[in-house]
Write a protein that holds these residues in place. Structure first.
Motif, PDB file in Angstrom:
ATOM      1  N   ARG A  15      31.761  99.280  80.554  1.00  0.00           N
ATOM      2  CA  ARG A  15      30.682  99.076  81.523  1.00  0.00           C
ATOM      3  C   ARG A  15      29.360  99.567  80.964  1.00  0.00           C
ATOM      4  NH1 ARG A  15      31.928  98.030  86.943  1.00  0.00           N
ATOM      5  NH2 ARG A  15      34.161  98.038  87.403  1.00  0.00           N
ATOM      6  N   ASN A  16      28.303  99.019  81.520  1.00  0.00           N
ATOM      7  CA  ASN A  16      26.966  99.442  81.138  1.00  0.00           C
ATOM      8  C   ASN A  16      26.593 100.683  81.959  1.00  0.00           C
ATOM      9  OD1 ASN A  16      24.311  99.744  80.451  1.00  0.00           O
ATOM     10  ND2 ASN A  16      23.826  97.560  80.603  1.00  0.00           N
ATOM     11  N   ILE A  17      26.740 101.857  81.335  1.00  0.00           N
ATOM     12  CA  ILE A  17      26.495 103.128  82.028  1.00  0.00           C
ATOM     13  C   ILE A  17      25.367 103.864  81.323  1.00  0.00           C
ATOM     14  CG2 ILE A  17      27.492 105.354  82.697  1.00  0.00           C
ATOM     15  CD1 ILE A  17      30.218 103.925  82.834  1.00  0.00           C
ATOM     16  N   ASP A  18      24.274 104.077  82.045  1.00  0.00           N
ATOM     17  CA  ASP A  18      23.098 104.733  81.467  1.00  0.00           C
ATOM     18  C   ASP A  18      22.756 104.130  80.099  1.00  0.00           C
ATOM     19  OD1 ASP A  18      22.990 106.267  83.748  1.00  0.00           O
ATOM     20  OD2 ASP A  18      23.830 108.056  82.824  1.00  0.00           O
TER      21      ASP A  18
ATOM     22  N   THR B 215      26.182 111.131  77.291  1.00  0.00           N
ATOM     23  CA  THR B 215      25.038 110.283  77.637  1.00  0.00           C
ATOM     24  C   THR B 215      23.733 111.078  77.532  1.00  0.00           C
ATOM     25  OG1 THR B 215      25.340 110.778  79.977  1.00  0.00           O
ATOM     26  CG2 THR B 215      26.345 108.763  79.156  1.00  0.00           C
TER      27      THR B 215
ATOM     28  N   ARG C 261      24.470 107.891  88.622  1.00  0.00           N
ATOM     29  CA  ARG C 261      24.204 107.292  87.316  1.00  0.00           C
ATOM     30  C   ARG C 261      23.894 105.803  87.468  1.00  0.00           C
ATOM     31  NH1 ARG C 261      25.706 110.025  82.600  1.00  0.00           N
ATOM     32  NH2 ARG C 261      26.794 111.985  82.953  1.00  0.00           N
ATOM     33  N   ASN C 262      23.227 105.285  86.481  1.00  0.00           N
ATOM     34  CA  ASN C 262      22.930 103.864  86.447  1.00  0.00           C
ATOM     35  C   ASN C 262      24.124 103.132  85.827  1.00  0.00           C
ATOM     36  OD1 ASN C 262      21.902 101.320  86.222  1.00  0.00           O
ATOM     37  ND2 ASN C 262      19.907 101.985  85.457  1.00  0.00           N
ATOM     38  N   ILE C 263      24.944 102.548  86.694  1.00  0.00           N
ATOM     39  CA  ILE C 263      26.167 101.882  86.247  1.00  0.00           C
ATOM     40  C   ILE C 263      26.106 100.420  86.653  1.00  0.00           C
ATOM     41  CG2 ILE C 263      28.686 101.792  86.469  1.00  0.00           C
ATOM     42  CD1 ILE C 263      28.613 104.822  86.992  1.00  0.00           C
ATOM     43  N   ASP C 264      26.122  99.544  85.645  1.00  0.00           N
ATOM     44  CA  ASP C 264      26.009  98.099  85.909  1.00  0.00           C
ATOM     45  C   ASP C 264      24.879  97.813  86.906  1.00  0.00           C
ATOM     46  OD1 ASP C 264      28.084  97.730  84.146  1.00  0.00           O
ATOM     47  OD2 ASP C 264      29.603  97.407  85.677  1.00  0.00           O
TER      48      ASP C 264
END
Lengths: 127, 127
Positions: free
Chosen positions: A16-19, A60, B16-19
């Motif tokens: 997944r696209n996390i930070d 992160t 957090r910034n996730i997807d």
């Protein structure tokens, strides 16, 4: 020599696209089924974990690979790995040396949420 | 009437910034300390969980709130909540009705990783 690209391919994970990083979730439990911690892994840290047999994560905040316990000595030896149904998380059963939390508790989940949302530490503080 | 904004503030979480969503990780375990599943929560789903006492998540694929078990009946009653040391994850102890995994297993982590990275289901399949 193992081909870790092939092993990772067979694990069929959903990064997944996390930070702004491509990561999966690693959940870590002890042999006594205590949830010790959760952290993230990128491909490199997962390969390093498989290669060495010891937990490596991706930070992160520091944006780099780290071996759990590299400074504290509280390393985690991998015993078993379980994949969840959608492949964005792995559950690692580990043999924990010392304790998992940098705050000195066995588990990072040592803060019990109270009715008003505040939290209180419980359990033994080792350090 | 509870003020859930205040309760959330006291929980001091690190979304957090996730997807492309602001999310925390929810890890869910049974009263027998079996790790059942992991999923994400946004503020709304966390408030709904606190308000109702039953687990609600945020689906990144469907981009909406969902109550666990709303279709299957396999609901999760919240018994205890634990915050991890950096506040990006909550561990929920729940009373699971039926089973947690939509594939019919008690836990979503029913796939044991083999040496070559492939995985095999284990445990009872209820459905």
């Amino acid at each position: 020599m193992e081909n870790y690209d092939n092993i990772l391919k067979n694990m069929n994970l959903k990064f997944r696209n996390i930070d702004n990083n491509k990561l999966i979730l690693a959940i870590v439990k002890s042999t006594e089924n205590l949830v010790l911690m959760t952290a993230f892994m990128n491909e490199e840290s997962l390969k390093k974990t498989l290669e060495t047999g010891y937990m490596h994560y991706y930070s992160t905040s520091r944006q780099k690979l780290w071996k759990k316990g590299e400074e504290s000595g509280n390393i985690q030896k991998v015993l078993n790995i379980y994949r969840d149904c959608d492949g964005d998380a792995l559950l690692f059963e580990v043999e924990q040396t010392g304790w998992a939390c940098h705050e000195g508790y066995m588990s990072c989940f040592h803060n019990k949420i109270q009715k008003d949302g505040s939290y209180k530490s419980f359990g033994t503080k080792f350090d």
